[in-house]
Design a protein around this motif. Structure first.
Motif, short mmCIF file in Angstrom:
data_model
loop_
_atom_site.label_atom_id
_atom_site.label_comp_id
_atom_site.label_asym_id
_atom_site.label_seq_id
_atom_site.Cartn_x
_atom_site.Cartn_y
_atom_site.Cartn_z
N UNK A 210 53.85 -29.22 30.35
CA UNK A 210 54.23 -29.23 31.57
C UNK A 210 55.63 -28.96 30.89
N UNK A 211 56.86 -29.39 30.18
CA UNK A 211 57.73 -29.67 30.51
C UNK A 211 58.47 -28.65 29.89
N UNK A 212 58.36 -27.06 29.60
CA UNK A 212 58.86 -26.09 29.09
C UNK A 212 58.77 -25.34 30.78
N UNK A 213 60.00 -24.92 30.86
CA UNK A 213 60.07 -23.71 31.55
C UNK A 213 60.24 -22.58 31.71
N UNK A 214 59.58 -21.68 30.73
CA UNK A 214 59.28 -20.63 30.36
C UNK A 214 58.11 -20.47 29.41
N UNK A 215 57.51 -19.60 29.47
CA UNK A 215 56.06 -19.52 29.26
C UNK A 215 57.20 -19.35 27.18
N UNK A 216 58.49 -17.97 27.78
CA UNK A 216 59.28 -17.90 25.69
C UNK A 216 59.40 -19.42 25.65
N UNK A 217 59.90 -20.46 26.43
CA UNK A 217 59.79 -22.23 25.51
C UNK A 217 58.32 -22.08 25.42
N UNK A 218 57.11 -21.59 25.93
CA UNK A 218 56.26 -22.35 25.27
C UNK A 218 55.59 -21.71 24.78
N UNK A 219 56.10 -20.34 24.13
CA UNK A 219 55.47 -19.54 23.29
C UNK A 219 56.92 -20.45 21.77
N UNK A 220 57.56 -20.64 22.21
CA UNK A 220 58.61 -21.27 21.27
C UNK A 220 57.77 -22.62 19.70
N UNK A 221 56.88 -23.59 20.80
CA UNK A 221 56.75 -24.01 20.02
C UNK A 221 55.89 -23.89 19.21
N UNK A 222 54.69 -22.52 20.02
CA UNK A 222 53.36 -22.38 19.48
C UNK A 222 53.21 -21.81 19.02
N UNK A 223 54.23 -20.58 18.65
CA UNK A 223 55.10 -20.40 17.50
C UNK A 223 55.05 -21.01 16.16
N UNK A 224 56.13 -21.78 16.39
CA UNK A 224 56.23 -22.85 14.84
C UNK A 224 54.89 -23.09 14.68
N UNK A 225 54.18 -24.16 14.88
CA UNK A 225 52.88 -24.26 15.20
C UNK A 225 51.79 -23.27 14.40
N UNK A 226 51.92 -22.12 15.11
CA UNK A 226 51.24 -21.09 14.06
C UNK A 226 51.65 -21.03 12.81
#
Length: 339
Positions: A210-226
């Motif tokens: 819920x904290x992410x401002x965009x899907x790009x921010x969301x993807x930044x964290x998901x990509x790190x964990x991936x």
């Protein structure tokens, strides 16, 4: 209002199954429906982002799995199953929560709210859930875990026929999978802000999502964990007998964990760029989070502070800028499957 929704979600997933309660209410609670809809939207975003990352980077992964872009859900995990069915649109026990854009599931015209009845003519109710391999799953998640495993095995062998129900009408749908990087994705209902990788699954807490401002921010964290999972960091740390508990914050264990965090940061922006996400969003997210929360999430001795992390991202983005992409993509140096 958002805090109340988080607490409602926590209650939904932690309460006893409906069969253990006195009985369902005659009506549906509006706040519960709102919470369920909110969780479904997060699931759909997570599924779309995860699928896009593993699909776009498939040429660079040495291991691949067959995937459809579907995310399934079992209403048995909710305390009030009738409300869950109403909110999520299911008319059975196992339903489709999300369909990733540009996926085989979308091509097959499957939709959120469809109820899954059978896989290759095997009824869902006949799928065994007492397999020892499922023993680590919580009881309410074992059925959907067993179904996902059967589906993955079937997809690896050949095209699959799914029997679904929509609006009370059943039909059988052929679905042809694609090969992607390995990876599973989930929203973990929690009031904390965190993200984790366990070697197979990427989990992002509902509050962080819920904290992410965009899907790009969301993807930044998901990509790190991936990136952790693709680089097999858990296996690597286990082989080094690294302590990931309290003592993992000290000495050689802390340095070895930090080394994996640096690699995951470096790889993450390549994964993002290949999937069409703006890698600069990693810079923006960690700058914003660092300024707002200082030594909060991901800032133990095993991680660089936010300014150093931003510097790593900028270095990798500069490397990509100096390269000539092939078909709009960049071969990530850290992936063993990259040329």
């Amino acid at each position: 209002m958002m805090i109340r929704i988080w607490f409602s979600l926590l209650a939904l997933v932690s309460a006893a199954p409906l069969s253990a309660q006195e009985g369902p209410d005659d009506g549906f609670d509006a706040e519960t429906i709102l919470a369920l809809k909110g969780l479904q939207l997060l699931d759909q975003r997570m599924n779309a982002i995860g699928y896009r990352l593993v699909d776009a980077n498939a040429p660079y992964c040495d291991q691949k799995i067959a995937r459809t872009g579907l995310l399934l859900n079992d209403v048995a995990q909710y305390a009030d199953q009738e409300t869950a069915r109403f909110a999520l649109g299911f008319n059975g026990s196992i339903g489709i929560t999300a369909v990733a854009p540009d996926s085989p599931a979308e091509s097959a015209e499957l939709s959120p709210g469809d109820t899954l009845l059978a896989i290759n003519a095997m009824p869902i109710d006949d799928i065994a859930i007492d397999d020892p391999e499922l023993s680590n799953e919580q009881p309410v998640y074992r059925r959907v875990a067993a179904i996902n495993r059967l589906l993955e095995h079937a997809l690896a062998d050949a095209n699959v026929q799914l029997t679904i129900s929509r609006g009370g009408i059943s039909r059988t749908v052929p679905i042809e999978p694609v090969l992607t990087c390995p990876g599973r994705f989930q929203i973990r209902v929690s009031a904390d802000r965190s993200a984790t990788a366990d070697g197979k699954m990427v989990s992002v807490s509902s509050r962080l999502a819920d904290y992410f401002l965009s899907d790009d921010e969301f993807a930044a964290v998901v990509a790190h964990e991936l990136a952790h999972n693709l680089l097999k960091h858990r296996d690597q740390l286990d082989s080094q007998q690294v302590n990931r508990g309290f003592f993992g914050q000290l000495g050689k264990s802390a340095q070895r964990i930090k080394d994996t965090e640096i690699e995951a940061d470096r790889l993450s922006v390549w994964l993002m760029a290949n999937a069409g996400y703006d890698p600069e969003a990693a810079v923006g997210f960690w700058t914003r989070y660092g300024k707002e929360h200082g030594k909060g999430i991901f800032s133990a001795s095993t991680h660089y502070r936010w300014k150093k992390r931003v510097q790593l991202f900028e270095e990798e983005i500069a490397k990509m800028a100096a390269m000539e992409p092939v078909d709009g993509k960049y071969a990530p140096p850290l992936l063993t499957g990259a040329d």
